[in-house]
Design an enzyme around this catalytic site. Structure first.
Site, PDB file in Angstrom:
ATOM      1  N   GLU A 173       0.810  -1.219   0.000  1.00  0.00           N
ATOM      2  CA  GLU A 173       0.000   0.000   0.000  1.00  0.00           C
ATOM      3  C   GLU A 173       0.843   1.270   0.000  1.00  0.00           C
ATOM      4  OE1 GLU A 173      -3.744   0.081   0.399  1.00  0.00           O
ATOM      5  OE2 GLU A 173      -3.483  -1.944  -0.386  1.00  0.00           O
ATOM      6  N   HIS A 246      -4.455   1.941   7.100  1.00  0.00           N
ATOM      7  CA  HIS A 246      -3.038   2.161   6.845  1.00  0.00           C
ATOM      8  C   HIS A 246      -2.373   2.629   8.133  1.00  0.00           C
ATOM      9  CE1 HIS A 246      -4.263   3.006   2.436  1.00  0.00           C
ATOM     10  NE2 HIS A 246      -3.765   1.791   2.508  1.00  0.00           N
ATOM     11  N   CYS A 367      -2.376  11.837   3.564  1.00  0.00           N
ATOM     12  CA  CYS A 367      -2.735  10.944   2.454  1.00  0.00           C
ATOM     13  C   CYS A 367      -2.453  11.589   1.105  1.00  0.00           C
ATOM     14  CB  CYS A 367      -4.219  10.574   2.533  1.00  0.00           C
ATOM     15  SG  CYS A 367      -4.592   9.201   3.638  1.00  0.00           S
TER      16      CYS A 367
END
Length: 444
Positions: A173, A246, A367
């Site tokens: 990821e 995450h 992000c």
């Protein structure tokens, strides 16, 4: 060697929408079906990037990906013109169309894992685009991300790898599960890889663990890292089950400082000791731990306190936390931020930034950015059209106002006109960012 940490933000695309595709992302699921504002989102993102550039940081832009991905639909048996493919697929499976229209490439923290040249054996800056294998809508990003990174970071100073094999053993990821600590950005550091599961283990969690240990180890090998300076830490299942899909939802770090929630790691004591050992002889890590009593994990996730940018600001001797405005609006996180900055710790200031359009889809200020440590020579090799300045900001804002819708409902994704609108916008963007006239598949 001297170096700076630059932030490359994902430029939010013209089809930004709330399809609610990401299982385990509480905010994304909560806002499923809501009306988004692509124009509002891109202006918010550009405003955040411009503010940091104005403060003296190096700020770059990563281009959005083309949406919808009609070639992916063709691989699934739909045929004809792009318009026909979309219309047929929409009638057959609207959820599938929403997947190939995903707005998720805006979150550049998932674009790649990055190892600066100070850490690598060949003294090149290495990047591995994330394969994002766990979710359908994100698994289509890897190749386009690789192309974008090659366009923004051309030349021999950079090594852009292919994504890892698109298979669950190597689910990756990107930088959202990676932290680098160091004494100075240009000096060797400790690279911390956080994973949720090992391949083959039976997962009993409420939500999927997206990152595997095997993917982390493969990237460390490919980047030519010194394994004595690498740490592989398991994320706490309690954090994942609470919605921390995450690691950057519960942890962020820069320079010597690691800022994390007490529930971030499965074995906190062992994790911190591994970091100390890896840093031995380089620097003494500084740990800023947030207790559950001060900020409950549910508040940490809903406010995205840890999905903030932790930044060394020019002229400041303490770090700044660039936090979502939701942290100011949540009692526990606001009170904690006041307590944090009142002391003598490494974090001396909190700035609250409005990126609500991204937050509603499950992504905060951190992000939206990919951190890239660059030496002066490496910075000089970056595509200059992708670096933020006053003129670039005004040009991109004008471009967005000319091409973006102010409101977009997920059902609007079935409108064939949106394909042409999006492609017209992206075709113009390739000139503005000097990406070439064949950057996007539809241009070829």
């Amino acid at each position: 060697m001297s170096a700076i940490e630059a932030n490359f933000d994902g430029l939010i695309g013209p089809t930004h929408n709330y399809a609610g595709l990401s299982f385990g992302n509480v905010a994304s699921d909560k806002n499923r079906g809501a009306v988004s504002s692509p124009l509002g989102a891109v202006l918010e993102g550009l405003g955040k990037a411009k503010a940091l550039a104005d403060a003296g940081l190096v700020q770059g832009i990563l281009p959005p990906q083309a949406r919808p991905d009609t070639e992916y639909l063709r691989r699934l048996g739909f045929s004809g013109s792009d318009t026909s493919v979309l219309e047929t697929a929409w009638r057959a499976d609207p959820v599938l169309v929403r997947n190939v229209y995903s707005a998720s490439p805006m979150w550049a923290a998932n674009a790649a894992m990055v190892s600066p040249s100070a850490d690598t054996q060949d003294r090149r800056l290495h990047m591995t685009p994330a394969n994002l294998a766990t979710t359908l809508h994100r698994s289509i990003e890897g190749k386009s991300t690789q192309n974008a990174l090659n366009a923004v970071f051309p030349g021999q100073a950079f090594k852009v790898h292919a994504p890892l094999p698109l298979q669950s053993t190597f689910a990756d990821e990107g930088a959202a599960n990676h932290v680098r600590l160091c004494a100075e950005h240009g000096e060797p550091g400790v690279e911390i890889f956080v994973y949720g599961r090992e391949s083959g283990e039976t997962w009993q969690g409420r939500y999927p663990a997206r990152q595997t240990r095997e993917s982390c180890e493969a990237i460390a090998r490919a980047h030519g890292l010194d394994m004595k300076r690498c740490v592989f830490i398991r994320q706490a299942q309690a954090a994942i089950d609470a919605g921390a899909f995450h690691n950057d939802v519960v942890c962020v770090g820069t320079l010597k400082t690691l800022f994390f929630h007490t529930l971030a790691f499965e074995d906190k004591a062992e994790a911190l000791e591994q970091i100390r050992q890896a840093a031995a002889g380089l620097f003494d890590p500084i740990f800023v731990e947030v207790a559950e009593a001060d900020v409950p994990i549910r508040d940490a996730i809903s406010s995205y306190l840890f999905n903030s940018q932790l930044l060394a600001m020019p002229g400041d001797d303490r770090l700044m936390l660039n936090a979502p405005i939701e942290c100011e609006e949540t009692d526990s996180t606001r009170n904690y931020c006041d307590m944090l900055t009142a002391g003598n710790g490494p974090i001396g200031r909190v700035n609250f930034v409005d990126v609500r359009q991204s937050m509603r889809n499950g992504g905060g200020p951190a992000c939206l950015r990919l951190r890239v440590v660059l030496t002066p020579a490496e910075l000089a090799s970056v595509n200059p059209a992708c670096l933020m300045n006053d003129a670039r900001y005004e040009t991109l804002c004008d471009w967005a106002r000319a091409h973006y819708r102010d409101a977009l409902h997920p059902d609007d994704l079935g409108d064939p006109a949106l394909i042409e609108e999006s492609r017209t916008a992206l075709d113009a963007l390739t000139g503005l960012l000097d990406l070439g006239s064949d950057f996007y598949p539809f241009q070829r």
